[in-house]
Design an enzyme around this catalytic site. Structure first.
Site, PDB file in Angstrom:
ATOM      1  N   HIS A 293       0.422  -0.775   9.801  1.00  0.00           N
ATOM      2  CA  HIS A 293       0.070  -0.995   8.401  1.00  0.00           C
ATOM      3  C   HIS A 293       1.042  -0.246   7.503  1.00  0.00           C
ATOM      4  O   HIS A 293       1.645   0.745   7.913  1.00  0.00           O
ATOM      5  CB  HIS A 293      -1.369  -0.559   8.104  1.00  0.00           C
ATOM      6  CG  HIS A 293      -1.671   0.849   8.497  1.00  0.00           C
ATOM      7  ND1 HIS A 293      -1.926   1.215   9.800  1.00  0.00           N
ATOM      8  CD2 HIS A 293      -1.730   1.994   7.774  1.00  0.00           C
ATOM      9  CE1 HIS A 293      -2.154   2.515   9.861  1.00  0.00           C
ATOM     10  NE2 HIS A 293      -2.030   3.023   8.648  1.00  0.00           N
TER      11      HIS A 293
ATOM     12  N   HIS B 105       1.348   1.552   3.693  1.00  0.00           N
ATOM     13  CA  HIS B 105       0.621   2.081   2.533  1.00  0.00           C
ATOM     14  C   HIS B 105       1.384   1.768   1.250  1.00  0.00           C
ATOM     15  O   HIS B 105       2.598   1.994   1.179  1.00  0.00           O
ATOM     16  CB  HIS B 105       0.519   3.610   2.617  1.00  0.00           C
ATOM     17  CG  HIS B 105      -0.258   4.129   3.781  1.00  0.00           C
ATOM     18  ND1 HIS B 105      -1.551   4.576   3.666  1.00  0.00           N
ATOM     19  CD2 HIS B 105       0.075   4.295   5.086  1.00  0.00           C
ATOM     20  CE1 HIS B 105      -1.977   4.999   4.858  1.00  0.00           C
ATOM     21  NE2 HIS B 105      -1.002   4.842   5.736  1.00  0.00           N
TER      22      HIS B 105
HETATM   23  P1  5GP Z   1      -2.749   6.046   8.805  1.00  0.00           P
HETATM   24  O1  5GP Z   1      -3.166   7.477   8.878  1.00  0.00           O
HETATM   25  O2  5GP Z   1      -3.042   5.376  10.112  1.00  0.00           O
HETATM   26  O3  5GP Z   1      -1.344   5.820   8.338  1.00  0.00           O
HETATM   27  O4  5GP Z   1      -3.615   5.393   7.670  1.00  0.00           O
HETATM   28  C1  5GP Z   1      -4.887   4.914   7.850  1.00  0.00           C
HETATM   29  C2  5GP Z   1      -5.457   4.708   6.462  1.00  0.00           C
HETATM   30  O5  5GP Z   1      -6.604   3.900   6.608  1.00  0.00           O
HETATM   31  C3  5GP Z   1      -5.876   5.990   5.767  1.00  0.00           C
HETATM   32  O6  5GP Z   1      -5.222   6.073   4.509  1.00  0.00           O
HETATM   33  C4  5GP Z   1      -7.385   5.846   5.623  1.00  0.00           C
HETATM   34  O7  5GP Z   1      -7.857   6.358   4.410  1.00  0.00           O
HETATM   35  C5  5GP Z   1      -7.601   4.365   5.727  1.00  0.00           C
HETATM   36  N1  5GP Z   1      -8.852   3.955   6.337  1.00  0.00           N
HETATM   37  C6  5GP Z   1      -9.451   4.523   7.417  1.00  0.00           C
HETATM   38  N2  5GP Z   1     -10.574   3.845   7.724  1.00  0.00           N
HETATM   39  C7  5GP Z   1     -10.672   2.828   6.828  1.00  0.00           C
HETATM   40  C8  5GP Z   1     -11.630   1.780   6.643  1.00  0.00           C
HETATM   41  O8  5GP Z   1     -12.625   1.645   7.366  1.00  0.00           O
HETATM   42  N3  5GP Z   1     -11.410   0.925   5.607  1.00  0.00           N
HETATM   43  C9  5GP Z   1     -10.334   1.039   4.779  1.00  0.00           C
HETATM   44  N4  5GP Z   1     -10.207   0.138   3.799  1.00  0.00           N
HETATM   45  N5  5GP Z   1      -9.409   2.026   4.923  1.00  0.00           N
HETATM   46  C10 5GP Z   1      -9.576   2.900   5.940  1.00  0.00           C
END
Ligand code: 5GP
Length: 143
Positions: A103, A105
């Site tokens: 993903h 951001h």
């Molecule tokens: P990562 O740390 O993997 O780069 O980012 C994961 C992102 O997903 C984080 O910014 C977190 O806030 C978001 N996130 C985690 N769980 C959920 C969820 O259930 N729904 C949504 N919409 N975002 C989520």
């Protein structure tokens, strides 16, 4: 590198098993609001093609993915009257990744406003809903 697991939270969102505040979807990806935003209007673009992160992704999806990132970044900046946009993407827990489905951001930035910590605290669902509506409206204008 870890193996892709089909029970990660974004795979569940892609399958419609968990709700999200969706702002965009096409055949290749979806975009929805981050529930723990690092700034007002933080959203995520998630390709439908399964990979843990960028390093194991099929390179043929990347052009389309970043075209969608650009489209959503433009829409969010306009919709939320942001001064800039930070694009972030993490690979591996050592790099801060917490959800193991690729993903990107999109984090709108406002002059003089620092980011909240990564994944630290949920935002008011009504604020998230209102930001999503503004972004959807910007997308349906001429961006
Ligand atoms: P990562 O740390 O993997 O780069 O980012 C994961 C992102 O997903 C984080 O910014 C977190 O806030 C978001 N996130 C985690 N769980 C959920 C969820 O259930 N729904 C949504 N919409 N975002 C989520």
């Amino acid at each position: 590198m870890i193996e892709y697991q089909t029970d990660n939270i974004f795979a569940k969102i892609l399958r419609g098993e968990i709700p999200c505040e969706k702002v965009f979807e096409d055949n290749n990806s979806i975009a929805f609001m981050d529930i723990m935003p690092q700034s007002n209007g933080h959203l995520l673009v998630v390709p439908k093609s399964p990979s843990v992160g960028l390093l194991d992704a099929d390179s043929t999806i990347l052009g389309n993915l970043f075209t969608t990132v650009q489209k959503l970044a433009r829409a969010a900046k306009q919709a939320l009257d942001a001064d800039g946009v930070t694009i972030m993407q993490f690979n591996g827990s050592a790099a801060g990744q917490t959800v193991f489905h690729l993903h990107v951001h999109i984090i709108p930035r406002y002059e003089g406003v620092s980011l909240h910590h990564h994944g630290a605290a949920p935002a008011d669902p009504e604020v998230i809903k209102s930001n999503a509506a503004k972004i959807r409206a910007a997308l349906s204008s001429k961006i």
